[in-house]
Scaffold this motif. Structure first.
Motif, PDB file in Angstrom:
ATOM      1  N   GLY A 254      -2.094  -8.991  13.342  1.00  0.00           N
ATOM      2  CA  GLY A 254      -3.395  -9.176  12.821  1.00  0.00           C
ATOM      3  C   GLY A 254      -4.074  -8.359  11.688  1.00  0.00           C
ATOM      4  N   THR A 255      -5.080  -8.787  11.050  1.00  0.00           N
ATOM      5  CA  THR A 255      -5.673  -8.133  10.169  1.00  0.00           C
ATOM      6  C   THR A 255      -7.121  -7.731  10.699  1.00  0.00           C
ATOM      7  OG1 THR A 255      -4.525  -9.247   8.373  1.00  0.00           O
ATOM      8  CG2 THR A 255      -6.594  -8.023   7.655  1.00  0.00           C
ATOM      9  N   PHE A 256      -7.520  -6.535  10.321  1.00  0.00           N
ATOM     10  CA  PHE A 256      -8.484  -5.946  11.003  1.00  0.00           C
ATOM     11  C   PHE A 256      -9.190  -5.108   9.855  1.00  0.00           C
ATOM     12  CE2 PHE A 256      -5.471  -6.369  14.098  1.00  0.00           C
ATOM     13  CZ  PHE A 256      -6.212  -6.695  15.409  1.00  0.00           C
TER      14      PHE A 256
ATOM     15  N   GLY B 152       2.462   0.694   4.970  1.00  0.00           N
ATOM     16  CA  GLY B 152       1.996  -0.814   4.993  1.00  0.00           C
ATOM     17  C   GLY B 152       0.848  -1.072   5.888  1.00  0.00           C
ATOM     18  N   ARG B 153       0.543  -0.366   6.690  1.00  0.00           N
ATOM     19  CA  ARG B 153      -0.635  -0.577   7.671  1.00  0.00           C
ATOM     20  C   ARG B 153      -1.905  -0.632   6.982  1.00  0.00           C
ATOM     21  NH1 ARG B 153      -0.219   2.602  13.182  1.00  0.00           N
ATOM     22  NH2 ARG B 153      -1.460   1.028  13.940  1.00  0.00           N
ATOM     23  N   LEU B 154      -2.341   0.241   6.041  1.00  0.00           N
ATOM     24  CA  LEU B 154      -3.621   0.113   5.561  1.00  0.00           C
ATOM     25  C   LEU B 154      -3.283  -0.656   4.020  1.00  0.00           C
ATOM     26  CD1 LEU B 154      -6.451   1.255   4.809  1.00  0.00           C
ATOM     27  CD2 LEU B 154      -5.558   3.186   3.545  1.00  0.00           C
ATOM     28  N   ARG B 155      -4.058  -1.811   3.773  1.00  0.00           N
ATOM     29  CA  ARG B 155      -3.945  -2.507   2.828  1.00  0.00           C
ATOM     30  C   ARG B 155      -4.896  -2.185   1.648  1.00  0.00           C
ATOM     31  NH1 ARG B 155       0.259  -5.885   3.112  1.00  0.00           N
ATOM     32  NH2 ARG B 155      -0.836  -6.385   1.156  1.00  0.00           N
ATOM     33  N   ILE B 156      -6.002  -1.925   2.034  1.00  0.00           N
ATOM     34  CA  ILE B 156      -7.088  -1.462   1.018  1.00  0.00           C
ATOM     35  C   ILE B 156      -8.122  -0.706   1.574  1.00  0.00           C
ATOM     36  CG2 ILE B 156      -7.008  -3.549  -0.445  1.00  0.00           C
ATOM     37  CD1 ILE B 156      -9.393  -4.851   0.694  1.00  0.00           C
ATOM     38  N   SER B 157      -8.777   0.333   1.078  1.00  0.00           N
ATOM     39  CA  SER B 157     -10.043   1.037   1.601  1.00  0.00           C
ATOM     40  C   SER B 157     -10.655   1.600   0.353  1.00  0.00           C
ATOM     41  CB  SER B 157      -9.466   2.083   2.336  1.00  0.00           C
ATOM     42  OG  SER B 157      -8.602   3.099   1.495  1.00  0.00           O
ATOM     43  N   GLY B 158     -12.087   1.878   0.522  1.00  0.00           N
ATOM     44  CA  GLY B 158     -12.918   2.628  -0.446  1.00  0.00           C
ATOM     45  C   GLY B 158     -14.076   2.667   0.358  1.00  0.00           C
ATOM     46  N   PRO B 159     -15.169   3.625  -0.475  1.00  0.00           N
ATOM     47  CA  PRO B 159     -16.421   3.544   0.039  1.00  0.00           C
ATOM     48  C   PRO B 159     -17.190   2.440  -0.352  1.00  0.00           C
ATOM     49  CG  PRO B 159     -16.113   4.701  -2.175  1.00  0.00           C
ATOM     50  CD  PRO B 159     -14.716   4.327  -1.647  1.00  0.00           C
ATOM     51  N   ILE B 160     -18.327   2.314   0.750  1.00  0.00           N
ATOM     52  CA  ILE B 160     -19.244   1.266   0.746  1.00  0.00           C
ATOM     53  C   ILE B 160     -20.713   1.890   0.752  1.00  0.00           C
ATOM     54  CG2 ILE B 160     -17.824  -0.585   1.293  1.00  0.00           C
ATOM     55  CD1 ILE B 160     -19.229  -0.235   4.351  1.00  0.00           C
TER      56      ILE B 160
ATOM     57  N   VAL C 254      -9.183  -2.171   5.385  1.00  0.00           N
ATOM     58  CA  VAL C 254      -8.410  -3.337   5.798  1.00  0.00           C
ATOM     59  C   VAL C 254      -7.125  -2.813   6.467  1.00  0.00           C
ATOM     60  CG1 VAL C 254      -7.924  -5.410   5.473  1.00  0.00           C
ATOM     61  CG2 VAL C 254      -9.917  -4.513   4.666  1.00  0.00           C
ATOM     62  N   LEU C 255      -6.739  -2.900   7.702  1.00  0.00           N
ATOM     63  CA  LEU C 255      -5.441  -2.515   8.158  1.00  0.00           C
ATOM     64  C   LEU C 255      -4.794  -3.751   8.885  1.00  0.00           C
ATOM     65  CD1 LEU C 255      -7.705  -0.239   8.832  1.00  0.00           C
ATOM     66  CD2 LEU C 255      -5.406   0.981   8.881  1.00  0.00           C
ATOM     67  N   GLU C 256      -3.454  -3.557   8.929  1.00  0.00           N
ATOM     68  CA  GLU C 256      -2.835  -4.703   9.791  1.00  0.00           C
ATOM     69  C   GLU C 256      -2.051  -3.914  10.989  1.00  0.00           C
ATOM     70  OE1 GLU C 256      -0.047  -6.676   7.006  1.00  0.00           O
ATOM     71  OE2 GLU C 256      -1.669  -7.796   6.121  1.00  0.00           O
ATOM     72  N   GLY C 257      -2.316  -4.638  12.144  1.00  0.00           N
ATOM     73  CA  GLY C 257      -1.484  -4.128  13.230  1.00  0.00           C
ATOM     74  C   GLY C 257      -1.628  -5.113  14.147  1.00  0.00           C
ATOM     75  N   GLU C 258      -1.116  -4.640  15.760  1.00  0.00           N
ATOM     76  CA  GLU C 258      -0.975  -5.653  16.565  1.00  0.00           C
ATOM     77  C   GLU C 258      -2.240  -5.917  17.380  1.00  0.00           C
ATOM     78  OE1 GLU C 258       1.674  -7.264  17.287  1.00  0.00           O
ATOM     79  OE2 GLU C 258       2.800  -6.138  15.455  1.00  0.00           O
ATOM     80  N   SER C 259      -3.326  -4.926  17.335  1.00  0.00           N
ATOM     81  CA  SER C 259      -4.572  -5.218  18.119  1.00  0.00           C
ATOM     82  C   SER C 259      -5.466  -4.268  17.673  1.00  0.00           C
ATOM     83  CB  SER C 259      -4.489  -4.794  19.567  1.00  0.00           C
ATOM     84  OG  SER C 259      -4.010  -3.510  19.675  1.00  0.00           O
ATOM     85  N   ALA C 260      -6.893  -4.478  18.106  1.00  0.00           N
ATOM     86  CA  ALA C 260      -7.792  -3.613  17.759  1.00  0.00           C
ATOM     87  C   ALA C 260      -7.792  -2.292  18.461  1.00  0.00           C
ATOM     88  CB  ALA C 260      -9.448  -4.246  18.142  1.00  0.00           C
ATOM     89  N   ALA C 261      -7.333  -2.265  19.515  1.00  0.00           N
ATOM     90  CA  ALA C 261      -6.999  -0.897  20.425  1.00  0.00           C
ATOM     91  C   ALA C 261      -5.883  -0.235  19.543  1.00  0.00           C
ATOM     92  CB  ALA C 261      -6.438  -1.059  21.719  1.00  0.00           C
ATOM     93  N   GLU C 262      -4.866  -0.676  18.981  1.00  0.00           N
ATOM     94  CA  GLU C 262      -3.716   0.022  18.149  1.00  0.00           C
ATOM     95  C   GLU C 262      -4.441   0.639  16.922  1.00  0.00           C
ATOM     96  OE1 GLU C 262       0.001  -0.959  15.401  1.00  0.00           O
ATOM     97  OE2 GLU C 262      -0.516  -2.604  16.921  1.00  0.00           O
ATOM     98  N   ILE C 263      -5.202  -0.114  16.190  1.00  0.00           N
ATOM     99  CA  ILE C 263      -5.982   0.305  14.917  1.00  0.00           C
ATOM    100  C   ILE C 263      -6.899   1.456  15.271  1.00  0.00           C
ATOM    101  CG2 ILE C 263      -7.610  -0.215  13.125  1.00  0.00           C
ATOM    102  CD1 ILE C 263      -4.625  -1.429  12.968  1.00  0.00           C
ATOM    103  N   THR C 264      -7.500   1.239  16.347  1.00  0.00           N
ATOM    104  CA  THR C 264      -8.420   2.144  16.688  1.00  0.00           C
ATOM    105  C   THR C 264      -7.850   3.662  17.066  1.00  0.00           C
ATOM    106  OG1 THR C 264     -10.248   0.748  17.604  1.00  0.00           O
ATOM    107  CG2 THR C 264     -10.274   3.098  18.593  1.00  0.00           C
ATOM    108  N   SER C 265      -6.664   3.510  17.974  1.00  0.00           N
ATOM    109  CA  SER C 265      -5.904   4.718  18.167  1.00  0.00           C
ATOM    110  C   SER C 265      -5.298   5.478  16.832  1.00  0.00           C
ATOM    111  CB  SER C 265      -4.680   4.279  19.091  1.00  0.00           C
ATOM    112  OG  SER C 265      -4.006   5.404  19.473  1.00  0.00           O
ATOM    113  N   ALA C 266      -4.961   4.451  15.907  1.00  0.00           N
ATOM    114  CA  ALA C 266      -4.175   5.234  14.686  1.00  0.00           C
ATOM    115  C   ALA C 266      -5.416   5.923  13.875  1.00  0.00           C
ATOM    116  CB  ALA C 266      -3.536   4.168  13.859  1.00  0.00           C
TER     117      ALA C 266
END
Length: 93
Positions: free
Chosen positions: A2-4, A36-44, A53-65
């Motif tokens: 998924g994309t997060f 390849g997990r982090l697709r784009i990022s920057g300040p807002i 914006v990251l790709e991973g299996e779940s929100a929990a996986e992204i949070t842990s990373a």
């Protein structure tokens, strides 16, 4: 896979400490991007936060990373939101 969308809101009065830790933070993000997990990022919000914006299996996986982010380890992030994002138009590929 998924994309997060992740939104960081930085703590108030953390500019000086973020400047000191930023090289480590950027190295951390560069490593995620290289895999390849982090697709784009920057300040807002004029630098008061960031969008990642990251790709991973779940929100929990992204949070842990992202728990390993030096900004997080140094308590510079006041709030972090991790939301699954379904891209309807356009793409990141």
């Amino acid at each position: 896979m998924g994309t997060f969308a992740v939104i960081y809101t930085y703590g108030t009065d953390t500019d000086t400490e973020r400047d000191a830790i930023r090289p480590q933070h950027k190295d951390f993000l560069a490593d995620l991007h290289a895999t390849g997990r982090l697709r784009i990022s920057g300040p807002i919000d004029s630098g008061a936060g960031a969008l990642l914006v990251l790709e991973g299996e779940s929100a929990a996986e992204i949070t842990s990373a992202l728990d390993e982010d030096p900004f997080r380890k140094h308590d510079l992030i006041a709030d972090r939101s991790v939301r699954e994002w379904t891209i309807v138009f356009g793409g990141l590929r």
